[in-house]
Scaffold this active site. Structure first.
Site, PDB file in Angstrom:
ATOM      1  N   GLU A  32       0.848  -1.192   0.000  1.00  0.00           N
ATOM      2  CA  GLU A  32       0.000   0.000   0.000  1.00  0.00           C
ATOM      3  C   GLU A  32       0.881   1.239   0.000  1.00  0.00           C
ATOM      4  OE1 GLU A  32      -2.685  -1.890   3.558  1.00  0.00           O
ATOM      5  OE2 GLU A  32      -1.994   0.137   3.797  1.00  0.00           O
ATOM      6  N   CYS A  80       3.866   8.394   0.869  1.00  0.00           N
ATOM      7  CA  CYS A  80       4.372   7.441   1.861  1.00  0.00           C
ATOM      8  C   CYS A  80       4.538   6.102   1.148  1.00  0.00           C
ATOM      9  CB  CYS A  80       3.377   7.353   3.010  1.00  0.00           C
ATOM     10  SG  CYS A  80       3.886   6.217   4.296  1.00  0.00           S
ATOM     11  N   CYS A 104       6.139  -7.084   7.184  1.00  0.00           N
ATOM     12  CA  CYS A 104       7.285  -6.620   7.973  1.00  0.00           C
ATOM     13  C   CYS A 104       7.620  -7.684   8.995  1.00  0.00           C
ATOM     14  CB  CYS A 104       6.959  -5.297   8.671  1.00  0.00           C
ATOM     15  SG  CYS A 104       8.364  -4.617   9.593  1.00  0.00           S
ATOM     16  N   CYS A 124       6.118  -5.356  15.610  1.00  0.00           N
ATOM     17  CA  CYS A 124       5.632  -4.405  16.622  1.00  0.00           C
ATOM     18  C   CYS A 124       4.147  -4.725  16.863  1.00  0.00           C
ATOM     19  CB  CYS A 124       5.814  -2.965  16.150  1.00  0.00           C
ATOM     20  SG  CYS A 124       7.528  -2.588  15.700  1.00  0.00           S
ATOM     21  N   CYS A 153       1.023  -2.642  15.445  1.00  0.00           N
ATOM     22  CA  CYS A 153       1.064  -2.245  14.032  1.00  0.00           C
ATOM     23  C   CYS A 153       0.402  -3.304  13.160  1.00  0.00           C
ATOM     24  CB  CYS A 153       2.527  -2.051  13.634  1.00  0.00           C
ATOM     25  SG  CYS A 153       2.797  -1.976  11.869  1.00  0.00           S
ATOM     26  N   GLY A 172       6.753  -2.110   6.219  1.00  0.00           N
ATOM     27  CA  GLY A 172       8.112  -2.639   6.231  1.00  0.00           C
ATOM     28  C   GLY A 172       9.111  -1.778   6.971  1.00  0.00           C
ATOM     29  N   GLU A 173      10.275  -2.363   7.208  1.00  0.00           N
ATOM     30  CA  GLU A 173      11.405  -1.676   7.837  1.00  0.00           C
ATOM     31  C   GLU A 173      12.418  -1.401   6.728  1.00  0.00           C
ATOM     32  OE1 GLU A 173      12.866  -0.330  10.651  1.00  0.00           O
ATOM     33  OE2 GLU A 173      14.620  -0.203   9.353  1.00  0.00           O
ATOM     34  N   SER A 206      12.686   5.997   7.426  1.00  0.00           N
ATOM     35  CA  SER A 206      12.388   5.689   8.821  1.00  0.00           C
ATOM     36  C   SER A 206      13.002   4.343   9.174  1.00  0.00           C
ATOM     37  CB  SER A 206      10.877   5.662   9.054  1.00  0.00           C
ATOM     38  OG  SER A 206      10.328   4.479   8.532  1.00  0.00           O
ATOM     39  N   SER A 234      11.900   5.527  14.774  1.00  0.00           N
ATOM     40  CA  SER A 234      10.628   5.193  15.439  1.00  0.00           C
ATOM     41  C   SER A 234      10.962   4.649  16.817  1.00  0.00           C
ATOM     42  CB  SER A 234       9.874   4.151  14.612  1.00  0.00           C
ATOM     43  OG  SER A 234       9.574   4.674  13.343  1.00  0.00           O
ATOM     44  N   LEU A 235      10.914   5.515  17.793  1.00  0.00           N
ATOM     45  CA  LEU A 235      11.370   5.141  19.135  1.00  0.00           C
ATOM     46  C   LEU A 235      10.221   4.541  19.961  1.00  0.00           C
ATOM     47  CD1 LEU A 235      14.090   5.315  20.658  1.00  0.00           C
ATOM     48  CD2 LEU A 235      13.155   7.320  21.839  1.00  0.00           C
ATOM     49  N   HIS A 236       9.165   5.289  20.113  1.00  0.00           N
ATOM     50  CA  HIS A 236       7.917   4.845  20.765  1.00  0.00           C
ATOM     51  C   HIS A 236       8.024   4.593  22.276  1.00  0.00           C
ATOM     52  CE1 HIS A 236       6.537   4.728  16.731  1.00  0.00           C
ATOM     53  NE2 HIS A 236       6.968   3.537  16.420  1.00  0.00           N
ATOM     54  N   ASN A 275      -2.969   5.305  15.224  1.00  0.00           N
ATOM     55  CA  ASN A 275      -4.119   5.001  14.387  1.00  0.00           C
ATOM     56  C   ASN A 275      -4.479   3.542  14.667  1.00  0.00           C
ATOM     57  OD1 ASN A 275      -6.064   5.085  12.470  1.00  0.00           O
ATOM     58  ND2 ASN A 275      -4.692   5.289  10.730  1.00  0.00           N
ATOM     59  N   CYS A 317      -0.299   1.997   8.165  1.00  0.00           N
ATOM     60  CA  CYS A 317       0.230   1.086   7.168  1.00  0.00           C
ATOM     61  C   CYS A 317      -0.242  -0.332   7.448  1.00  0.00           C
ATOM     62  CB  CYS A 317       1.752   1.153   7.132  1.00  0.00           C
ATOM     63  SG  CYS A 317       2.554   0.591   8.623  1.00  0.00           S
TER      64      CYS A 317
HETATM   65  S1  SF4 Z   1       5.791  -0.345  13.161  1.00  0.00           S
HETATM   66 FE1  SF4 Z   1       7.118  -0.381  11.327  1.00  0.00          FE
HETATM   67  S2  SF4 Z   1       8.830  -1.747  11.973  1.00  0.00           S
HETATM   68 FE2  SF4 Z   1       7.138  -2.141  13.430  1.00  0.00          FE
HETATM   69  S3  SF4 Z   1       6.015  -3.894  12.524  1.00  0.00           S
HETATM   70 FE3  SF4 Z   1       5.046  -1.983  11.768  1.00  0.00          FE
HETATM   71  S4  SF4 Z   1       5.996  -1.596   9.771  1.00  0.00           S
HETATM   72 FE4  SF4 Z   1       7.315  -3.027  10.897  1.00  0.00          FE
END
Ligand code: SF4
Length: 372
Positions: free
Chosen positions: A110, A123, A130, A134, A137, A185-186, A219, A242-244, A321, A364
């Site tokens: 996407e 984006c 991925c 996480c 996500c 994805g990463e 990112s 992306s720390l979080h 989100n 995403c």
């Molecule tokens: S937040 Fe980013 S790195 Fe983590 S699972 Fe989702 S897409 Fe992958």
């Protein structure tokens, strides 16, 4: 706002197999070799690059500077279709468009195109699924299907640049000026393809789209070796970490790669990136209700960033989100405001990130999961 299904794109039947060789995968030498195999002189590479990156076309009929007899073959060999649109969702104002594509092997990706008064931002997705897992996500729940090829990434950009240029976003045409690798994805786990795509984005026409490196954001969830490698590339893209969470105890839980590289290691790498490139690093922080949005965490985050100096970093809190059916949800707005206030009080530049597209499954992976 409500989202509407958008039937504007033609549907192509997906084919099985690996992505075929594409012009955007090849470097200068490989392009000349490919042309030689097709019985064409090397200088055609520049003509094809002009059509692809500058005119944004892969239509043989547009390539009138090529011999008529060779055009169809060149396009078939070097610009095979890679992305087939499946679903497109558009906000009623027409300014945010999310497209789900099928790849040749049936994998899904996407991307989201957002129009602003003076520019458009895309984006992009770097992997189908991925592997970073996480838990909050949508994409993380899918697991990794495979890495995208460079051309599969570049094609997302070309199609979006063409849509923006042709005014199919509603209103006046705009130039696609910004690309953020924040889709599925990463990016640093698919390093070579992402860097090939970044070079195509930032190289001047006709060898690329001619975007400013500062308008390209890569990112990462904190792959330290990848950050250091990126710092050495000599292309000063913006890095978004992306720390979080500012503490390992929580980050181990919500960002599993933290088991490999701890918060301090990721922040040290981000600071090294700033030292190497002069580009201010963005810290992305998805605010998740009662999970990571506490005042003491804002204090700790500010302390860790200040400990590494001034002027090198900017924090973007993002209201989460939520994925349908997930226990994770966005922070209360008052809590969000307090989190931002604390960071700013400590002198950390902080901006709530735009959540454009959240009403069209903007996080995403949400559309791809629905499609499944
Ligand atoms: S937040 Fe980013 S790195 Fe983590 S699972 Fe989702 S897409 Fe992958």
């Amino acid at each position: 706002m409500t989202a509407t299904e958008h039937p504007r794109l033609p549907m192509l039947a997906p084919r099985r197999g690996k992505p075929p060789r594409h012009f955007a995968d090849l470097d200068a030498v490989e392009r000349k070799d490919a042309l030689k195999q097709l019985g064409q002189p090397g200088f055609r590479a520049k003509q094809l690059a002009t059509h692809y990156y500058d005119h944004l076309t892969v239509d043989a009929d547009d390539m009138t500077d090529l011999p008529a007899a060779a055009r169809e073959d060149l396009v078939a060999e070097l610009f095979p279709p890679l992305l087939s649109p499946v679903t497109q969702l558009v906000t009623p104002d027409g300014e945010t468009v999310k497209t789900l594509f099928t790849l040749v092997d049936g994998a899904k990706l996407e991307c989201v195109l957002m129009k602003y008064p003076d520019r458009a931002t895309l984006c992009v997705t770097s992997q189908a699924g991925c592997g970073m897992a996480c838990p909050f996500c949508a994409t993380g729940q899918m697991g990794l299907t495979r890495n995208l090829s460079a051309a599969e990434i570049v094609e997302q950009v070309r199609l979006a640049a063409r849509a923006a240029r042709d005014g199919s976003l509603g209103g006046d045409p705009v130039r696609l000026s910004n690309v953020v690798f924040m889709g599925m994805g990463e990016p640093l786990a698919n390093y070579n393809a992402v860097m090939t795509a970044v070079r195509a984005l930032t190289s001047p026409a006709p060898e690329g789209f001619g975007l400013s490196a500062r308008h390209v954001t890569v990112s990462t969830v904190g792959l330290v070796t990848g950050i250091d490698r990126l710092a050495g590339e000599g292309i000063p893209v913006t890095l978004a970490l992306s720390l979080h969470a500012p503490d390992d105890e929580l980050r181990d839980e919500i960002v599993p790669i933290n088991a490999r590289w701890k918060v301090d290691e990721a922040l040290d790498a981000a600071r090294r990136y700033f030292d190497a490139t002069g580009r201010r690093v963005s810290i992305e922080y998805a605010l998740i209700r009662n999970i990571n949005d506490h005042a003491h965490r804002a204090e700790l985050l500010a302390k860790k960033l200040r400990a590494r100096g001034d002027g090198w970093v900017h924090v973007n809190p993002i209201p989460l989100n939520p994925t349908p059916g997930s226990k994770w949800t966005a922070s209360d707005p008052a809590v969000e405001r307090e989190f931002v206030r604390i960071l700013r009080m400590h002198g950390i530049p902080t901006t709530i990130r735009d959540t454009r597209g959240s009403d069209i499954d903007g996080a995403c992976g949400q559309l791809a999961i629905k499609e499944r």
